[in-house]
Design an enzyme around this catalytic site. Sequence first.
Site, mmCIF file in Angstrom:
data_model
loop_
_atom_site.group_PDB
_atom_site.id
_atom_site.type_symbol
_atom_site.label_atom_id
_atom_site.label_comp_id
_atom_site.label_asym_id
_atom_site.label_seq_id
_atom_site.Cartn_x
_atom_site.Cartn_y
_atom_site.Cartn_z
ATOM 1 N N GLY A 41 2.103 2.271 10.786
ATOM 2 C CA GLY A 41 3.095 3.332 10.678
ATOM 3 C C GLY A 41 3.759 3.704 11.994
ATOM 4 O O GLY A 41 4.469 4.702 12.086
ATOM 5 N N GLY A 67 2.594 -1.092 4.289
ATOM 6 C CA GLY A 67 2.753 0.324 3.975
ATOM 7 C C GLY A 67 4.221 0.669 3.794
ATOM 8 O O GLY A 67 4.817 0.444 2.741
ATOM 9 N N GLY A 68 4.827 1.194 4.850
ATOM 10 C CA GLY A 68 6.198 1.713 4.780
ATOM 11 C C GLY A 68 7.191 0.765 4.115
ATOM 12 O O GLY A 68 7.983 1.187 3.249
ATOM 13 N N GLU A 81 -6.888 5.094 7.396
ATOM 14 C CA GLU A 81 -6.612 6.519 7.114
ATOM 15 C C GLU A 81 -7.799 7.166 6.411
ATOM 16 O O GLU A 81 -8.095 8.341 6.628
ATOM 17 C CB GLU A 81 -5.324 6.646 6.283
ATOM 18 C CG GLU A 81 -4.097 6.369 7.149
ATOM 19 C CD GLU A 81 -2.929 5.741 6.430
ATOM 20 O OE1 GLU A 81 -2.894 5.777 5.179
ATOM 21 O OE2 GLU A 81 -2.042 5.192 7.116
ATOM 22 N N GLU A 128 -6.048 -4.627 10.214
ATOM 23 C CA GLU A 128 -4.983 -3.673 10.502
ATOM 24 C C GLU A 128 -5.304 -2.919 11.793
ATOM 25 O O GLU A 128 -6.073 -1.953 11.769
ATOM 26 C CB GLU A 128 -4.859 -2.654 9.361
ATOM 27 C CG GLU A 128 -4.551 -3.284 8.024
ATOM 28 C CD GLU A 128 -3.902 -2.285 7.079
ATOM 29 O OE1 GLU A 128 -2.774 -2.545 6.665
ATOM 30 O OE2 GLU A 128 -4.502 -1.237 6.790
ATOM 31 N N SER A 155 2.819 -2.162 10.411
ATOM 32 C CA SER A 155 4.252 -2.322 10.695
ATOM 33 C C SER A 155 4.759 -3.735 10.413
ATOM 34 O O SER A 155 5.599 -4.259 11.137
ATOM 35 C CB SER A 155 4.590 -1.898 12.129
ATOM 36 O OG SER A 155 4.288 -0.528 12.321
ATOM 37 N N HIS A 203 -9.546 1.719 4.250
ATOM 38 C CA HIS A 203 -8.322 1.825 5.041
ATOM 39 C C HIS A 203 -8.556 2.773 6.223
ATOM 40 O O HIS A 203 -9.299 3.742 6.105
ATOM 41 C CB HIS A 203 -7.174 2.329 4.160
ATOM 42 C CG HIS A 203 -5.857 2.244 4.848
ATOM 43 N ND1 HIS A 203 -5.422 3.221 5.715
ATOM 44 C CD2 HIS A 203 -4.901 1.290 4.832
ATOM 45 C CE1 HIS A 203 -4.236 2.861 6.195
ATOM 46 N NE2 HIS A 203 -3.908 1.698 5.676
ATOM 47 N N ASN A 228 0.886 -1.167 0.000
ATOM 48 C CA ASN A 228 0.000 0.000 0.000
ATOM 49 C C ASN A 228 0.923 1.215 0.000
ATOM 50 O O ASN A 228 1.452 1.595 1.047
ATOM 51 C CB ASN A 228 -0.894 -0.027 1.250
ATOM 52 C CG ASN A 228 -1.740 1.235 1.373
ATOM 53 O OD1 ASN A 228 -1.804 2.037 0.444
ATOM 54 N ND2 ASN A 228 -2.362 1.412 2.519
ATOM 55 N N TRP A 229 1.119 1.780 -1.185
ATOM 56 C CA TRP A 229 2.087 2.882 -1.304
ATOM 57 C C TRP A 229 1.543 4.187 -0.700
ATOM 58 O O TRP A 229 2.284 5.136 -0.541
ATOM 59 C CB TRP A 229 2.435 3.113 -2.769
ATOM 60 C CG TRP A 229 3.194 2.005 -3.426
ATOM 61 C CD1 TRP A 229 3.529 0.776 -2.895
ATOM 62 C CD2 TRP A 229 3.740 2.016 -4.756
ATOM 63 N NE1 TRP A 229 4.228 0.034 -3.820
ATOM 64 C CE2 TRP A 229 4.373 0.771 -4.967
ATOM 65 C CE3 TRP A 229 3.753 2.955 -5.793
ATOM 66 C CZ2 TRP A 229 5.016 0.455 -6.169
ATOM 67 C CZ3 TRP A 229 4.391 2.641 -6.988
ATOM 68 C CH2 TRP A 229 5.016 1.411 -7.175
ATOM 69 N N LYS A 230 0.247 4.229 -0.432
ATOM 70 C CA LYS A 230 -0.388 5.450 0.084
ATOM 71 C C LYS A 230 -0.070 6.621 -0.858
ATOM 72 O O LYS A 230 -0.017 6.423 -2.062
ATOM 73 C CB LYS A 230 0.055 5.694 1.532
ATOM 74 C CG LYS A 230 -0.159 4.438 2.405
ATOM 75 C CD LYS A 230 0.010 4.669 3.865
ATOM 76 C CE LYS A 230 -0.242 3.353 4.608
ATOM 77 N NZ LYS A 230 -0.192 3.471 6.054
HETATM 78 P P1 PGA Z 1 2.528 0.268 7.668
HETATM 79 O O1 PGA Z 1 1.113 0.521 6.972
HETATM 80 O O2 PGA Z 1 3.042 -1.044 7.116
HETATM 81 O O3 PGA Z 1 3.375 1.435 7.274
HETATM 82 O O4 PGA Z 1 2.288 0.190 9.143
HETATM 83 C C1 PGA Z 1 0.195 -0.522 6.744
HETATM 84 C C2 PGA Z 1 -1.051 0.035 6.117
HETATM 85 O O5 PGA Z 1 -1.476 1.133 6.497
HETATM 86 O O6 PGA Z 1 -1.652 -0.599 5.218
#
Ligand code: PGA
Length: 251
Positions: free
Chosen positions: A173, A234-235, A97, A167, A213, A95, A9-11
């Site tokens: 994050g 994500g990251g 966010e 999640e 994470s 998601h 998930n590159w956001k």
């Molecule tokens: P993260 O994000 O791996 O940076 O914690 C995961 C996500 O939000 O899908």
Amino acid sequence: MRKRIVAGNWKMNKTRAEALALVAGIKAEVAALGAAEIVVGVPFTDLDVVGQALKGSAVQLAAQNVHWAEKGAFTGEISAAMLKELGVTYVIIGHSERRQYFGETDETVNKRTKAALAAGLKPIVCVGETLAEREGGQMTAVVERQVRAGLAGLQGADWDQLVIAYEPVWAIGTGKTATTAQAQEVHAFIRQLLGVLAGAAAAATIRIQYGGSMKPDNAKDLMSQPDIDGGLIGGASLEAKSFADIVRGAL
Ligand code: PGA
């Protein structure tokens, strides 16, 4: 029996040039890794170039949101048909966010999920509790509400197309991963709930990813749990090597 699925998930990261460089790196790293499904969830503006770059590879393309209407006066929105045209196969929906910053609700998650399915896109529906909800003893109630409401009205073959991402919001994050036991507990709870909603046979085949994470050093342990079928990353998906190392943890 469930093929693991690792999705980046590159956001809101990567311009087109940066996206092309990353996807070239991912293709080079994962070309030989056939045993898991590999997906990259990229910004709308990168979908066309990344889709072109992925042609002929096993890596699949995901969008990070979709509107529920077929078309019309919805300034700034993108329809499922528009995504299909660009070679998108998966779409991340709900998601945390989007729930936190953009007014996403269980009801809009449900509308997006149904629209995605109707257009032949596979939804990755995200659920998860906040730290306050977990500490307040509401974890399972929140996850149950999100699953029931987000998936209301799905039937028959819909369930075969569905992926769920658990999640925990407090792990996204933050560098704080759920322990394997904490994650497995919720995954098992979700699968049991899916049994009620979709029937035992479907529940046994639906993939449930963990997200929050996930990194190369914890991915293998998490994904070796009986009900954890992959990751939403994500990251660590923003760099080819770490993403590929997580994929290797799924093999
Ligand atoms: P993260 O994000 O791996 O940076 O914690 C995961 C996500 O939000 O899908």
